[in-house]
Design an enzyme around this catalytic site. Structure first.
Site, PDB file in Angstrom:
ATOM      1  N   TYR A  84      -8.512  -2.006 -31.787  1.00 27.18           N
ATOM      2  CA  TYR A  84      -9.563  -2.791 -32.415  1.00 27.18           C
ATOM      3  C   TYR A  84     -10.765  -3.019 -31.512  1.00 27.18           C
ATOM      4  CZ  TYR A  84      -8.130  -4.081 -37.022  1.00 27.18           C
ATOM      5  OH  TYR A  84      -7.854  -4.048 -38.357  1.00 27.18           O
ATOM      6  N   LYS A 101       5.622  -1.037 -30.264  1.00 29.00           N
ATOM      7  CA  LYS A 101       6.022   0.379 -30.272  1.00 29.00           C
ATOM      8  C   LYS A 101       6.245   0.801 -28.818  1.00 29.00           C
ATOM      9  CE  LYS A 101       6.755   3.997 -32.819  1.00 29.00           C
ATOM     10  NZ  LYS A 101       7.827   4.031 -33.809  1.00 29.00           N
ATOM     11  N   ASP A 109       8.179  -0.300 -36.322  1.00 25.43           N
ATOM     12  CA  ASP A 109       8.452   0.358 -37.611  1.00 25.43           C
ATOM     13  C   ASP A 109       9.686  -0.264 -38.264  1.00 25.43           C
ATOM     14  OD1 ASP A 109       9.338   1.523 -35.247  1.00 25.43           O
ATOM     15  OD2 ASP A 109       9.703   3.470 -36.126  1.00 25.43           O
ATOM     16  N   ASP A 127      -2.356  -6.606 -37.724  1.00 24.60           N
ATOM     17  CA  ASP A 127      -3.255  -6.472 -38.862  1.00 24.60           C
ATOM     18  C   ASP A 127      -2.469  -5.991 -40.083  1.00 24.60           C
ATOM     19  OD1 ASP A 127      -5.636  -6.343 -40.252  1.00 24.60           O
ATOM     20  OD2 ASP A 127      -6.063  -4.295 -39.621  1.00 24.60           O
TER      21      ASP A 127
END
Ligand code: NAP
Length: 489
Positions: free
Chosen positions: A136, A183, A216, A240
């Site tokens: 971002y 992740k 995930d 987000d």
């Protein structure tokens, strides 16, 4: 925080940004309810977003708006649109970054009278999203006309602040667990930073149950068993996406409030955007904005008024007499104004089957304001990655680079295509493009590649190939500060 701007009449001054599209309607509902609670607040109206872009200001944020926020340090903000063709950056993101509101707090709780496939399961979670770093930051480059690159910048200080904010929020709201989503298994340095800081900071919060979930799987778990989560903390991009997913579990964007929080400034805003197709039609659900206003009151220490307001919203939803279109459809809707009137009528009522939490002020993590310079005892430049542009084939590229390395202090370790090693020759089936990375390492693994040697190598490469950027390969305290390509030993 504390130390808000108090006016001569003894009220706390708040910067009010009505915003674009449906913004003025949802902000008006919120202001009317806040005023009806008797909360001692005075508004200073300022502007940002579409109308400011159209005035020709590329940031979308006027100076008098910035000055007002500097003074009040508290903002109630409607959604801001970014008209296509104006302004490079979103005015929302600009506001968050200008004032280092590093944490975005997004609660998602099941509401009575709002039917969803999850009704009755008691979802009550908060996503704490890092708000200023990660992809971002929007640091992007075209490496070649056909290959784009975005930098995922994550700092130790940034991650420490966000994980500590999540722990402090859990304590302030009487919650029992905090889960980190990352992740880290794939992006060991960037996402891994969040996981490491989370594990480290968790040692100081033994009263909280903590665990880490790969992001995930977190998405899968959130859809399957959302009630297992209470506080979730994550990096900007993950947050987000997953906070929008969480909003959908409890009735959609019309019910998703948020707060941007930093050491200096607090910005309350709904998660949703300006939904221009509904602007001025008196059909939009103002609950997300109203509950963002409740979060603002708590931030200002006005806990009683906040509870009054939250109870009235929930009592109104429980009664179901005046609901918005997104909940009951076109025929039965009371309109934004009718729904707001009903909430105001219900101020003082307590819902039957709902208990608001016992909120305490959040103790914001107090990290030194000075820049965070993490020092290593030893540092070694052991090689260099040169990103080149070539429409030649991988074997010819590899051979040309090996020739350049001949007689130099470095050797060509490998060439990769989008992270997968394609040279020395192997049998990968990579679909190649014109951007390649050439990795040169020192022949003497314990040596030091000087800037002069690096520049000499770069100049030699530039004789044969175009290049777009260079990364030094460094070891800090003996640990590689770079990852290997897929297939690289
Ligand atoms: P959006 O404005 O959030 O609207 C998307 C859809 O969500 C709407 O069409 C509507 O769905 C539903 N929705 C949104 N707010 C709702 C509410 N209060 N009550 C009921 N339903 C609601 O997203 P967008 O259309 O992608 O973006 C429009 C503009 O807003 C863009 O310029 C974007 O940049 C900006 N934006 C600003 C912010 C912010 O200020 N923080 C955030 C996101 C986007 P249905 O069509 O199904 O009724």
């Amino acid at each position: 925080m504390g130390n808000f701007h108090v006016t001569e009449s003894g009220k706390t001054l708040v910067t009010l940004i009505p915003g674009d599209g449906i913004g003025p309607e949802v902000v008006d509902s919120t202001v009317r309810i806040i005023e009806a609670t008797g909360a001692p607040i005075e508004w200073e109206e300022r502007h940002a977003g579409e109308r400011v872009f159209l005035e020709g200001l590329p940031s979308g944020v006027r100076q008098d708006t910035i000055d007002s926020i500097r003074k009040t340090r508290v903002v109630l903000k409607g959604p801001l649109g970014t008209p296509v063709g104006y302004g490079e950056k979103s005015a929302n993101v600009t506001l968050r970054k200008l004032f280092e509101t590093y944490g975005n707090i997004r609660p998602a709780r099941e509401y009575p009278g709002v039917k969803t496939p999850y009704s009755g399961r008691g979802i009550d979670l908060v996503v704490v999203r890092e708000n200023v770093e990660d992809l971002y930051a929007g640091i992007e480059y075209m490496l070649t006309p056909g290959v784009a690159q975005g930098l995922k910048l994550i700092s130790r200080k940034g991650t420490e602040k966000i994980v500590r904010l999540a722990f402090e929020l859990a304590r302030a709201e009487g919650r029992e667990s905090v889960v980190a989503m990352s992740k880290a298994n794939i992006m060991k340095m960037t996402e891994g930073m969040l996981q490491r800081e989370f594990v480290e900071a968790a040692k100081e919060y033994p009263d909280l149950e903590t665990w880490h979930v790969i992001v995930d799987n977190a998405a899968h778990q959130l859809v399957k068993l959302p009630e297992q989560y209470s506080v979730l903390v994550t990096t900007n991009m993950n947050g987000d996406i997953l906070s929008d997913l969480s909003s959908a579990l409890i009735g959609g964007l019309g019910f998703a409030p948020s707060a941007n929080i930093g050491n200096d400034v607090f910005i309350a805003e709904a998660v949703h955007g300006s939904a221009p197709k509904y602007a001025g039609k008196n059909v939009i659900n103002p609950t997300a904005m109203i509950l963002s206003g409740v979060m603002m009151l708590r931030h200002l220490g006005m806990f009683e008024e906040a509870a009054l307001m939250e109870n009235a919203v929930i009592a109104t939803l429980e009664e179901g007499k005046a609901m918005t279109r997104d909940v009951v459809g076109d025929e039965k809707q009371a309109g934004t104004i009718g729904y707001t009137d009903e909430i105001i009528k219900n101020l003082g009522k307590k819902p039957q089957d709902w208990k608001i939490r016992e909120y305490k002020p959040i103790k914001l993590p107090q990290l030194p304001a000075a820049p965070d310079y993490v020092k290593a005892t030893t540092r070694q430049v052991c090689g260099v990655d040169i990103f080149i542009e070539s429409d030649s084939d991988k074997i010819s590229i590899g051979q040309s680079l090996e020739k350049i390395a001949e007689g130099r202090e470095v050797f060509l370790k490998m060439v990769d295509s989008r992270g997968t090693m394609v040279y020395p020759p192997n049998d990968v089936l990579t679909d190649n493009v014109d951007a390649w990375r050439a990795r040169f390492m020192l022949r003497d693994d314990a040596g030091e590649l000087s800037d002069a040697q690096l520049i000499d190598l770069l100049q030699a490469v530039a004789q044969v190939h175009g290049w777009s950027h260079v990364e030094k390969l460094q070891r800090f305290d003996g640990e590689d500060g770079f990852t290997k390509a897929q297939g690289e030993d």
